[in-house]
Scaffold this motif. Structure first.
Motif, mmCIF file in Angstrom:
data_model
loop_
_atom_site.group_PDB
_atom_site.id
_atom_site.type_symbol
_atom_site.label_atom_id
_atom_site.label_comp_id
_atom_site.label_asym_id
_atom_site.label_seq_id
_atom_site.Cartn_x
_atom_site.Cartn_y
_atom_site.Cartn_z
ATOM 1 N N THR A 84 0.848 -1.182 0.000
ATOM 2 C CA THR A 84 0.000 0.000 0.000
ATOM 3 C C THR A 84 0.886 1.235 0.000
ATOM 4 N N VAL A 85 0.719 2.084 -1.006
ATOM 5 C CA VAL A 85 1.495 3.312 -1.144
ATOM 6 C C VAL A 85 0.567 4.473 -0.814
ATOM 7 N N THR A 86 0.949 5.267 0.176
ATOM 8 C CA THR A 86 0.081 6.353 0.632
ATOM 9 C C THR A 86 0.513 7.716 0.123
ATOM 10 N N GLY A 87 1.576 7.823 -0.613
ATOM 11 C CA GLY A 87 2.072 9.112 -1.088
ATOM 12 C C GLY A 87 3.267 9.560 -0.281
ATOM 13 N N TYR A 88 3.758 10.747 -0.583
ATOM 14 C CA TYR A 88 4.935 11.240 0.120
ATOM 15 C C TYR A 88 4.577 12.442 0.982
ATOM 16 N N SER A 89 5.466 12.750 1.906
ATOM 17 C CA SER A 89 5.268 13.879 2.810
ATOM 18 C C SER A 89 6.304 14.957 2.533
ATOM 19 N N VAL A 90 5.907 16.195 2.733
ATOM 20 C CA VAL A 90 6.805 17.337 2.607
ATOM 21 C C VAL A 90 6.652 18.199 3.852
ATOM 22 N N THR A 91 7.786 18.606 4.412
ATOM 23 C CA THR A 91 7.771 19.511 5.559
ATOM 24 C C THR A 91 8.219 20.888 5.104
ATOM 25 N N PHE A 92 7.429 21.881 5.437
ATOM 26 C CA PHE A 92 7.777 23.279 5.171
ATOM 27 C C PHE A 92 8.281 23.884 6.477
ATOM 28 N N GLY A 129 2.769 12.416 -7.273
ATOM 29 C CA GLY A 129 3.130 13.074 -8.517
ATOM 30 C C GLY A 129 3.814 14.398 -8.271
ATOM 31 N N SER A 130 3.681 15.286 -9.218
ATOM 32 C CA SER A 130 4.299 16.603 -9.147
ATOM 33 C C SER A 130 3.296 17.600 -8.560
ATOM 34 N N VAL A 131 3.697 18.297 -7.501
ATOM 35 C CA VAL A 131 2.834 19.268 -6.843
ATOM 36 C C VAL A 131 3.566 20.609 -6.811
ATOM 37 N N SER A 132 2.949 21.642 -7.363
ATOM 38 C CA SER A 132 3.529 22.987 -7.342
ATOM 39 C C SER A 132 3.082 23.721 -6.088
ATOM 40 N N TRP A 133 3.904 24.682 -5.636
ATOM 41 C CA TRP A 133 3.541 25.482 -4.476
ATOM 42 C C TRP A 133 3.964 26.927 -4.668
ATOM 43 N N VAL A 134 3.218 27.821 -4.025
ATOM 44 C CA VAL A 134 3.512 29.254 -4.025
ATOM 45 C C VAL A 134 3.336 29.749 -2.595
ATOM 46 N N ALA A 135 4.319 30.520 -2.103
ATOM 47 C CA ALA A 135 4.238 31.078 -0.755
ATOM 48 C C ALA A 135 3.899 32.557 -0.838
ATOM 49 N N PRO A 144 10.186 36.663 0.905
ATOM 50 C CA PRO A 144 10.448 35.243 1.121
ATOM 51 C C PRO A 144 11.374 34.680 0.044
ATOM 52 N N SER A 145 12.191 33.715 0.420
ATOM 53 C CA SER A 145 13.078 33.061 -0.526
ATOM 54 C C SER A 145 13.232 31.595 -0.134
ATOM 55 N N PRO A 146 12.950 30.620 -0.976
ATOM 56 C CA PRO A 146 12.254 30.793 -2.254
ATOM 57 C C PRO A 146 10.776 31.071 -2.008
ATOM 58 N N ASP A 147 10.072 31.510 -3.035
ATOM 59 C CA ASP A 147 8.644 31.789 -2.845
ATOM 60 C C ASP A 147 7.754 30.917 -3.729
ATOM 61 N N TYR A 148 8.339 29.966 -4.448
ATOM 62 C CA TYR A 148 7.556 29.006 -5.224
ATOM 63 C C TYR A 148 8.449 27.809 -5.552
ATOM 64 N N GLY A 149 7.838 26.719 -5.981
ATOM 65 C CA GLY A 149 8.614 25.542 -6.368
ATOM 66 C C GLY A 149 7.718 24.401 -6.791
ATOM 67 N N THR A 150 8.347 23.287 -7.112
ATOM 68 C CA THR A 150 7.640 22.077 -7.497
ATOM 69 C C THR A 150 8.170 20.923 -6.663
ATOM 70 N N LEU A 151 7.268 20.130 -6.132
ATOM 71 C CA LEU A 151 7.608 18.973 -5.310
ATOM 72 C C LEU A 151 7.396 17.707 -6.124
ATOM 73 N N THR A 152 8.310 16.767 -6.021
ATOM 74 C CA THR A 152 8.140 15.488 -6.718
ATOM 75 C C THR A 152 8.405 14.297 -5.810
ATOM 76 N N GLY A 153 8.735 14.535 -4.566
ATOM 77 C CA GLY A 153 8.997 13.451 -3.634
ATOM 78 C C GLY A 153 9.243 14.007 -2.247
ATOM 79 N N PRO A 154 9.487 13.111 -1.280
ATOM 80 C CA PRO A 154 9.663 13.561 0.097
ATOM 81 C C PRO A 154 10.831 14.543 0.220
ATOM 82 N N THR A 155 10.624 15.622 0.941
ATOM 83 C CA THR A 155 11.676 16.629 1.099
ATOM 84 C C THR A 155 11.306 17.576 2.224
ATOM 85 N N THR A 156 12.234 18.449 2.561
ATOM 86 C CA THR A 156 11.969 19.573 3.456
ATOM 87 C C THR A 156 12.218 20.841 2.667
ATOM 88 N N VAL A 157 11.248 21.749 2.661
ATOM 89 C CA VAL A 157 11.383 23.040 1.978
ATOM 90 C C VAL A 157 11.645 24.080 3.061
#
Length: 131
Positions: free
Chosen positions: A52-60, A97-103, A112-125
């Motif tokens: 069972t794959v539940t997706g990935y997590s991202v911490t801001f 999948g690919s998730v875009s973000w804007v702060a 703010p820096s950075p103020d936008y980006g694209t997520l494709t897997g688990p990471t910390t922004v």
């Protein structure tokens, strides 16, 4: 031996040990199946497991926020994350999948820096404020 991952992809090899890794591109339930054929007598044996794959997590995480400062982070999947000086980090789970973000930043006039980006897997922004 052949290892089928249940999403249309597979890998094959020979020998007495199996070593493989696979990344699923979408959340879901998959049945992985290992089939091996004995090279001496030609008998085949198989074994399956449900994954069972539940997706990935991202911490801001925000740094440099002063009292009254806040970020709102808008994700293309509809999620909204708010970071403030009293709550400078948040985790979003179940992404795929690919998730875009804007702060967007409010108060005190910093940038703010950075103020936008694209997520494709688990990471910390990490987002910081420059005055």
């Amino acid at each position: 031996w052949t290892l089928s991952f249940g999403d249309g992809s597979s890998t094959s090899g020979s020998g007495s040990s199996v070593s493989a890794s696979h990344t699923y591109s979408s959340p879901g339930t998959y049945t992985a199946k290992l089939s091996a054929t004995d090279s001496i007598n030609g008998k085949t044996s198989s074994s399956s497991v449900t994954i069972t794959v539940t997706g990935y997590s991202v911490t801001f995480k925000a740094s440099g926020l002063e009292s009254g400062d806040s970020f709102q982070i808008w994700l293309s999947n509809g999620a909204i994350v708010t970071l403030s000086s009293s709550s400078p980090s948040a985790t979003v789970s179940g992404l795929s999948g690919s998730v875009s973000w804007v702060a967007t930043y409010t108060n005190n006039g910093g940038t703010p820096s950075p103020d936008y980006g694209t997520l494709t897997g688990p990471t910390t922004v990490s987002i910081s404020i420059t005055y």
